[in-house]
Design an enzyme around this catalytic site. Structure first.
Site, mmCIF file in Angstrom:
data_model
loop_
_atom_site.group_PDB
_atom_site.id
_atom_site.type_symbol
_atom_site.label_atom_id
_atom_site.label_comp_id
_atom_site.label_asym_id
_atom_site.label_seq_id
_atom_site.Cartn_x
_atom_site.Cartn_y
_atom_site.Cartn_z
ATOM 1 N N SER A 153 -1.350 -1.305 1.691
ATOM 2 C CA SER A 153 -1.727 -2.534 1.046
ATOM 3 C C SER A 153 -0.573 -3.689 1.451
ATOM 4 C CB SER A 153 -1.390 -2.348 -0.466
ATOM 5 O OG SER A 153 -0.585 -1.863 -0.902
ATOM 6 N N HIS A 201 -8.282 -0.608 -0.347
ATOM 7 C CA HIS A 201 -8.457 -1.818 0.510
ATOM 8 C C HIS A 201 -9.485 -1.227 1.674
ATOM 9 C CE1 HIS A 201 -4.991 -4.034 -1.035
ATOM 10 N NE2 HIS A 201 -4.502 -3.050 -1.013
ATOM 11 N N LYS A 254 -11.293 -5.609 -4.739
ATOM 12 C CA LYS A 254 -10.875 -6.260 -3.409
ATOM 13 C C LYS A 254 -12.219 -6.222 -2.926
ATOM 14 C CE LYS A 254 -6.505 -3.711 -4.047
ATOM 15 N NZ LYS A 254 -5.918 -4.716 -4.843
HETATM 16 C C1 LIG Z 1 -3.505 0.687 -2.466
HETATM 17 C C2 LIG Z 1 -3.984 0.332 -4.040
HETATM 18 N N1 LIG Z 1 -4.498 1.087 -4.974
HETATM 19 C C3 LIG Z 1 -4.858 0.659 -6.230
HETATM 20 C C4 LIG Z 1 -4.380 -0.589 -6.753
HETATM 21 C C5 LIG Z 1 -4.725 -1.008 -7.892
HETATM 22 O O1 LIG Z 1 -6.120 -1.616 -7.837
HETATM 23 P P1 LIG Z 1 -6.432 -2.376 -9.266
HETATM 24 O O2 LIG Z 1 -5.850 -3.897 -8.688
HETATM 25 O O3 LIG Z 1 -7.835 -2.230 -9.407
HETATM 26 O O4 LIG Z 1 -5.631 -2.142 -10.298
HETATM 27 C C6 LIG Z 1 -4.187 -1.439 -5.665
HETATM 28 C C7 LIG Z 1 -3.887 -2.741 -6.047
HETATM 29 O O5 LIG Z 1 -3.073 -3.574 -5.733
HETATM 30 C C8 LIG Z 1 -3.920 -1.122 -4.450
HETATM 31 O O6 LIG Z 1 -3.467 -1.855 -3.337
#
Ligand SMILES: Cc1ncc(COP(=O)(O)O)c(C=O)c1O
Length: 419
Positions: free
Chosen positions: A180, A208, A239
């Protein structure tokens, strides 16, 4: 006697807040690649809506209709009164989309990862990339398994850990699909080969990459052509799906087990009707409009080479440039100043400092959307050139061909200025 509130105030965390720069918690409204920040119109280059679906009328219309029909909230957990037929429809569609036996949705992607905790049992071992998302790290903390972190994408390090592990321990390798902050892909074919050799399961957080990568948008496994490499997926609708919510997908017996053991499912209210309906509408578009993926990946390639030509460090050359482009600045304060200067040039970005990245690896994170125009791209490059030169982050003169030949910011096209 120590007071816990006073202790927090004297810790190092808030010192960054005293620099006078305010990259965090900015109130704004964004749509279709632009935003209003401090009353000014700017290019939005910080949003994870890669396919540009959160404002798509098919998605917003579905959300509005579901709210009308089912109300704003289910006001209960999935296990009790929080399951609508819509949740079940989304789960069936996701399982089919990802080629898995079953899927379950959670209220956020963060919770989907926390829902993994029951898999990490006593005596088991979890091998985890150190750049994994905070929610995966928290899930590992919540479980009982032994922790075996390996350096980011260091396959030799992972192998060493596997070779020296107790052969009888249950093993699971956990990785982001598309990282991310760094914007690079996990080395899934190698991870999968190591997992097979050492009897480990592979869990991939496709937050992502699901929706973005692969011919059908099924994520890193499809991108690398290794459809059987992933034993269990987690992911998010916040996303590529322009909504909010999380998912787990994998073998039916594992999903069934998590239904009754994962605390985020048992003890937190379910995805709202609007979020589920929006995710379903977005899934239709993800399946029907592959050109959105092509568009955003093309924009990303052009932005990355333009930034490099200007002299910015966007990380080691990647085989695939993704819509997450890190611009390494180094130093929290310089990073915050760069964020402020780029905003003054009319581009909203994310400043990423510890704990988002290790100290010394502070970066400005740029993200692109399929709804960005070529003019937006030119504006971002122009803003980075101006801000980077002012702060001495890049040389005064462009270092490569693309910067001189590339698009220049057209002040008239985007009349923005923020201070
Ligand atoms: C790799 C990754 N996993 C999980 C999440 C968490 O997702 P959510 O925003 O739906 O809680 C994010 C969010 O930034 C992320 O970048």
């Amino acid at each position: 006697m120590a007071d816990v509130f006073d202790k927090l105030l004297s810790s190092s965390a808030p010192s960054f807040m005293e620099t006078g720069f305010r990259p965090f918690y900015q109130a704004l409204s964004a749509r279709d690649g632009e935003a209003r920040v401090r009353c000014e119109r700017v290019v939005m280059a910080a949003c994870n809506d890669y396919l540009g679906l959160s404002g798509d009328p098919r998605v917003t219309g579905a959300a509005a209709r579901a709210t009308e029909r089912y109300g704003a909230s289910c006001s209960g957990s999935r296990a009790l009164c929080g399951t609508l037929p819509l949740h079940e429809e989304l789960e069936a569609r996701l399982a089919a989309f990802l080629g898995c036996e079953a899927a379950i949705v959670t209220t956020t992607g963060f919770q989907a990862n926390l829902a993994l905790a029951p898999l990490f049992g006593r005596g088991d071992l979890v091998f985890s990339d150190m750049a994994n998302h905070a929610s995966l790290m928290d899930a590992i903390r919540l479980g009982w398994a032994g922790k075996r972190p390996y350096r980011h994408s260091d396959m030799a390090g992972l192998e060493r850990q596997l070779v020296t592990a107790d052969p009888d321990a249950g093993k699971v390798i956990v990785t982001d699909g598309l990282f991310s902050m760094e914007g690079d892909l996990c080395r899934l074919p190698e991870i999968s080969a190591l997992a097979r050799r050492h009897g480990a399961r592979v869990v991939v957080d496709g937050a992502h990459d699901i929706g973005l990568l692969g011919a059908h948008g099924r994520g890193v496994a499809e991108h690398f052509g290794v459809p059987d490499a992933v034993d269990l997926y987690t992911g998010t609708f916040s996303k590529c799906f322009g909504s909010i919510g999380g998912l787990l997908a994998g073998p039916a017996h594992i999903i069934g087990y998590l239904r009754y053991t994962a605390r985020p499912l048992l003890f937190s209210a379910s995805m709202t009707p609007a979020s589920v309906a929006a995710a379903l509408a977005a899934l239709d578009i993800v399946e029907a409009e592959p050109e959105r993926r092509t568009r955003v990946l093309d924009l990303a390639g052009r932005l990355d080479s333009g930034l490099r030509a200007l002299g910015f460090d966007t990380g080691s050359a990647r085989a695939v440039v993704t819509p997450i482009i890190p611009v390494y600045i180094g130093g929290a304060e310089l990073c915050a100043r760069m964020w402020e200067e780029v905003l003054a040039e009319g581009v909203f970005t994310s400043a990423v400092v510890a704990p988002g990245v290790p100290v010394g690896r502070e970066l400005i994170r740029l993200t692109l959307q399929a709804t960005h125009t070529d003019e937006h791209l030119a504006h971002i490059l122009g803003a980075f050139a101006a801000a980077g030169r002012r702060l001495g982050v890049i040389p005064a003169v462009a270092v490569g061909r693309a910067a001189t030949a590339g698009p220049q910011r057209d002040r008239d096209a985007m009349p923005v200025h923020v201070r």
